[in-house]
Scaffold this active site. Structure first.
Site, short mmCIF file in Angstrom:
data_model
loop_
_atom_site.label_atom_id
_atom_site.label_comp_id
_atom_site.label_asym_id
_atom_site.label_seq_id
_atom_site.Cartn_x
_atom_site.Cartn_y
_atom_site.Cartn_z
N GLY A 58 0.83 -1.20 0.00
CA GLY A 58 0.00 0.00 0.00
C GLY A 58 0.86 1.25 0.00
O GLY A 58 0.63 2.16 0.78
N HIS A 59 1.88 1.25 -0.87
CA HIS A 59 2.78 2.40 -0.97
C HIS A 59 3.54 2.33 -2.29
O HIS A 59 3.43 1.36 -3.03
CB HIS A 59 3.75 2.44 0.21
CG HIS A 59 4.54 1.18 0.38
ND1 HIS A 59 4.18 0.22 1.30
CD2 HIS A 59 5.63 0.70 -0.26
CE1 HIS A 59 5.04 -0.78 1.23
NE2 HIS A 59 5.93 -0.52 0.28
N ALA A 60 4.29 3.38 -2.55
CA ALA A 60 5.18 3.44 -3.71
C ALA A 60 6.55 3.87 -3.21
O ALA A 60 6.70 4.32 -2.07
CB ALA A 60 4.66 4.44 -4.75
#
Length: 136
Positions: A51-53
């Protein structure tokens, strides 16, 4: 930055009746030097990881055991990759939002990273991610 896309890479598999062997070599099977390796395991049913980049970090994700899905978002669309063989690796370039879900019992996700851990490299807000992608 580059315009590489996520890609499932078929890793070398040495068949042997005593048990198979697969390996990964940096800058050969993956387009980066390995700075860090970590793994995700004992994920309770229904849970999501990621749930991130990352601004800079590139990754290769391998299902060492069991199976799970990796959803990669490019900013305009998303792709779902089902990993269920230890001789497939999913390469994810930097600048892509990702999360892992649909973990089977006893699954193990190994992640090879192009960078050492750096909290400032993470983009944890999706709207901020979209702004980052538009500026690339």
């Amino acid at each position: 930055m580059h315009n590489l896309m996520p890609e499932v890479i078929n890793l070398p598999k040495i068949d042997d009746p005593r048990g198979n062997l697969t390996f990964i070599e940096e800058e050969s099977h993956i387009p980066f030097r390995i700075k860090r390796v970590y793994w995700i395991y004992d994920v309770p049913g229904g849970q999501t990881r990621g749930g991130h980049a990352f601004r800079e970090q590139q990754e290769m994700i391998v299902a060492l055991s069991g199976s799970f899905d990796v959803v990669v978002n490019h900013g305009s669309d998303a792709q779902r990759f089902h990993l269920n063989r230890s001789y497939y690796g999913l390469y994810i370039p930097n600048g892509m939002w990702r999360y892992l879900d649909n973990f089977s019992t006893n699954s193990v996700a190994m992640v090879l990273s192009s960078t050492f851990y750096n909290e400032n490299d993470y983009i944890r807000d999706f709207e901020e991610f979209l702004r980052f992608r538009n500026a690339m």
